[in-house]
Write an enzyme that holds these catalytic residues in place. Structure first.
Site, short mmCIF file in Angstrom:
data_model
loop_
_atom_site.label_atom_id
_atom_site.label_comp_id
_atom_site.label_asym_id
_atom_site.label_seq_id
_atom_site.Cartn_x
_atom_site.Cartn_y
_atom_site.Cartn_z
N GLN A 8 2.27 -6.31 1.38
CA GLN A 8 1.90 -4.91 1.13
C GLN A 8 0.39 -4.74 1.30
O GLN A 8 -0.39 -5.53 0.79
CB GLN A 8 2.33 -4.52 -0.30
CG GLN A 8 2.10 -3.07 -0.65
CD GLN A 8 2.95 -2.12 0.18
OE1 GLN A 8 4.13 -2.38 0.44
NE2 GLN A 8 2.37 -1.02 0.62
N ASP B 197 7.84 -6.60 9.30
CA ASP B 197 7.06 -5.36 9.14
C ASP B 197 6.22 -5.10 10.40
O ASP B 197 5.51 -4.10 10.47
CB ASP B 197 6.16 -5.51 7.90
CG ASP B 197 5.73 -4.17 7.32
OD1 ASP B 197 6.43 -3.16 7.55
OD2 ASP B 197 4.69 -4.13 6.64
N LYS C 21 11.07 -0.70 -1.99
CA LYS C 21 11.60 -1.54 -0.91
C LYS C 21 12.54 -2.60 -1.47
O LYS C 21 13.60 -2.89 -0.90
CB LYS C 21 10.45 -2.19 -0.14
CG LYS C 21 9.70 -1.20 0.74
CD LYS C 21 8.36 -1.73 1.25
CE LYS C 21 7.57 -0.62 1.96
NZ LYS C 21 6.19 -0.99 2.29
#
Ligand code: NAP
Length: 286
Positions: A102, A125, A58
């Site tokens: 994450q 996200d 990413k």
């Protein structure tokens, strides 16, 4: 006997490239106007190899697209309070426009508390309750990236969802559940299937649009695909294998995503796009 693939492939790689190019052009315009680039902060707890790879990937994509990334690596021993504090700092930092925590973050951590420390305007996200509620109400906001990517693919291939029967296999908070809500928001009639669903095949066979988000290699067999159905395989299992048995499914589907090259690339593309959109709003440019 040789198999015949009748399905048209949905090219996630090409669509992701175009999506990232557009995000990159916007990032460039922001830099020229303000002197600073959009910035995504990535937070990684521990050193789980898959998570390390995802975050590295990413960040590399960000860099290539002209989006800055700031990485915060935390030890696996960190407490919920410590993680919440680190995320809160990023939420309050005006130089950070998007935050990606994450996951998984480790069993001893209250993951929900950590996610909720992400400021809603930086939740690129789409993991906070704020983002989920906005999506549920059909209001503007950031969506979970994989379901967002799935919707982009369906739109790119002009799949008419109104009145169609969409069957979503999987109900995770980041994938199956939001995918179903987004499809419902587009007037599909949605059925959710999960590990307790009785007679799964009978549901699969009714699907005009099938979303496989199970996490089991080749779980959906071609025999269960309604002829002409749109088959979206969100699965990504070891060995680059999806949740759909591609060869047999492609003999019956009308449209199908390959693995790799379908949903996967779209997930990162939506993340970058949402980061640029977050920066645009926070810098008062739109
Ligand atoms: P998850 O949290 O493990 O959820 C899996 C879902 O599948 C659960 O809802 C589970 O039901 C359901 N399920 C499990 N076994 C089943 C069965 N035998 N019959 C029917 N349903 C069953 O997984 P996830 O995070 O949603 O991920 C799903 C897949 O998508 C994985 O392959 C993952 O690698 C992939 N993925 C890809 C991307 C990408 O960027 N392409 C992003 C995220 C995930 P219960 O709720 O009843 O347990």
């Amino acid at each position: 006997m040789a198999r015949t693939q009748t399905a048209r492939l949905m090219d996630g790689t090409g669509l992701a490239r175009r999506t990232v190019e557009a995000a990159s052009a916007s990032a460039d315009a922001i830099r020229r106007q303000t002197g600073s680039a959009p910035c995504l902060a990535t937070v990684l707890v521990g050193e789980d190899p898959a998570s390390v790879t995802y975050v590295r990937m990413k960040r590399a994509r960000c860099e290539k697209a002209g989006i800055e990334s700031r990485h915060v690596a935390l030890p696996s021993s960190i407490s919920t309070a410590g993680l919440v504090e680190a995320v809160t700092e990023l939420s309050e930092d005006p130089e950070v426009h998007g935050i990606l925590l994450q996951h998984p973050v480790g069993p001893h951590i209250d993951e929900r508390a950590a996610f909720e420390a992400i400021a809603p305007e930086k939740d690129v996200d789409g993991v906070t309750m704020h983002s989920f509620a906005a999506m549920g109400f059909g209001l503007p906001g950031f969506v979970s990236c994989t379901p967002g990517g799935i919707m982009r693919l369906l739109d790119a291939y002009e799949v008419d969802l109104a009145g169609k029967h969409a069957v979503v296999v999987g109900r995770s908070a980041i994938l199956g559940k939001p995918a179903g809500l987004l499809l419902l928001g587009r007037d599909a009639t949605v059925t959710y299937c999960h590990s307790r669903t009785a007679d799964l095949s009978s549901h699969l066979r009714e699907a005009d649009v099938l979303i496989a988000a199970v996490g089991r290699p080749r779980f959906v067999a071609g025999a269960d695909i309604k002829p002409g159905a749109v088959v979206i395989d969100a699965g990504y299992n070891p060995g680059n294998v999806g949740d759909v048995d591609f060869e047999s499914a492609a003999e019956r589907a009308g449209l199908i995503t390959p693995v790799p090259g379908g949903v996967g690339p779209m997930t990162i593309a939506v993340l970058l796009e949402q980061t640029v959109r977050a920066a645009t709003h926070q810098l008062g440019l739109g």
